[in-house]
Design an enzyme around this catalytic site. Structure first.
Site, short mmCIF file in Angstrom:
data_model
loop_
_atom_site.label_atom_id
_atom_site.label_comp_id
_atom_site.label_asym_id
_atom_site.label_seq_id
_atom_site.Cartn_x
_atom_site.Cartn_y
_atom_site.Cartn_z
CB SER A 118 38.72 38.73 38.61
OG SER A 118 39.62 38.50 39.65
CE1 TYR A 142 34.49 37.30 41.72
CE2 TYR A 142 36.88 37.05 41.70
CZ TYR A 142 35.75 37.80 41.46
OH TYR A 142 35.89 39.07 40.94
CE LYS A 146 33.60 38.35 38.26
NZ LYS A 146 32.60 39.32 37.82
#
Ligand code: UDP
Length: 322
Positions: A118, A142, A146
């Site tokens: 991402s 988050y 990643k």
């Protein structure tokens, strides 16, 4: 014989479009999904579904032993806000789950993985458009998960276990034009599905978060990339891995910046009616502008987005409703 690909999270929004692209490109597809947010209706005829969880090592091992040539890993939790409140869920699913996958691949000598990463790995942009050399400094948990998996893939590569393509998505939107993928996200957190819920009466309205940014109209600017374009990059990445046995990290975006207000205006045009919305305070952690430099994906994969017009993109979503 067709190469067999294990698509983890293949019943979800992006994963189901990847499944479709891989089938069209002649791969054999096995989807592995716990259906927590994915939907069975997204599984196309021709693909096989295994209902399982990436925290279940036995289940992954079983799937990985089915003669898998390559893995596409999109099984993850992805709500940025939630990741800051309940990091433990993200640690389990996105970190432990992904490590389970890498270990199972090593155990079964599956050498190729395309990983759904991402733009969140970059954090607050230092410059625009963002290329792959941009400093990495995630500002939410988050994004950290990643990045952590990218780093682990890099280590597993150095240790001779695998090669990978990490695809750093910008804002995924749209649906397959042929309406073959119909599962909507439940309880969506992103702008486009929220607007669509307002358009179809599933919610009364929505808020635009902030109108005092230093942008063309005061609202945030993002790089919206059609999900079918994203999906194509996964198929090309697998082919590249099989051909070169090298690893790559690639941005996927259009390079075009579109503001929230422009998305709202374009949606009103496409659906032919006014939407009910108001302006709310800024959402914390939102950079004003986030756009991609994705020329590396063009160089490495020969990939280019087909969808560059925001109304065309929105039409592919609205078409599901009419
Ligand atoms: N946004 C908004 N209202 C909403 C949801 C999102 O104004 O109900 C804005 C958000 O602040 C951001 C843009 O829409 O500027 C895209 O947000 P989204 O959550 O879809 O993706 P992100 O850019 O956070 O990955």
């Amino acid at each position: 014989m067709a190469d067999r690909i294990l698509v983890l999270g293949g019943a979800g929004y992006i994963g189901s479009h990847v499944q479709k692209q891989l089938l069209e490109d002649g791969f054999e597809v096995i989807v592995f999904d716990n259906l927590s947010s994915g939907d069975k209706v997204n599984i196309l005829s021709g693909a096989k579904l295994i209902v399982g969880d990436i925290l279940d090592i036995e289940a992954i091992d079983k799937a990985m032993s089915l003669g898998i040539k390559g893995v596409v890993h999109l099984a993850a939790k992805k709500a940025v806000g939630e990741s800051m409140i309940k990091p433990e869920i993200y640690a389990s699913n996105n970190l432990t789950g992904s490590i389970n996958i890498l270990n199972s691949m090593a155990k079964h000598n599956v050498r190729y993985i395309v990983f759904s990463s991402s733009a969140a790995v970059y954090g607050m942009p230092k410059y625009i458009p963002i290329d792959e050399e941009h400093p990495i400094c995630p500002i939410n948990y988050y994004g950290y998960t990643k990045r952590a998996i990218e780093e682990n893939m890099e280590w597993y590569k150095k240790l001779g276990k695998l090669n990978y393509v990490a695809l750093r998505y910008f804002n995924a939107v749209g649906y397959a034009k042929d309406k073959s993928i119909t599962g909507r996200e439940r309880n969506p957190q992103n702008l486009m599905p929220i607007i669509m819920e307002a358009a179809t009466g599933k919610r009364d309205g929505f808020s635009i978060f902030g109108n005092d940014y230093e942008t063309k109209d005061g609202t945030c600017v993002r790089d919206y990339i059609h999900v079918s374009d994203l999906a194509r990059a996964h198929s090309l990445s697998l082919k590249k891995l099989f051909e070169t046995d090298c690893s790559y990290t690639l941005n996927l975006g259009t390079g075009i910046g579109t503001s929230v207000k422009e998305i709202v205006d374009a949606t009103e045009k496409v659906i032919g009616k006014k939407l009910n919305y108001d302006y709310a305070p800024r959402r914390s952690g939102d950079p004003a502008i986030l756009t991609a430099k994705a020329s590396k994906a063009t160089e490495v994969l020969g990939w280019k987005p087909i969808y560059t017009n925001v109304e065309d993109i929105i039409s592919t979503v609205w078409n599901l409703e009419i």
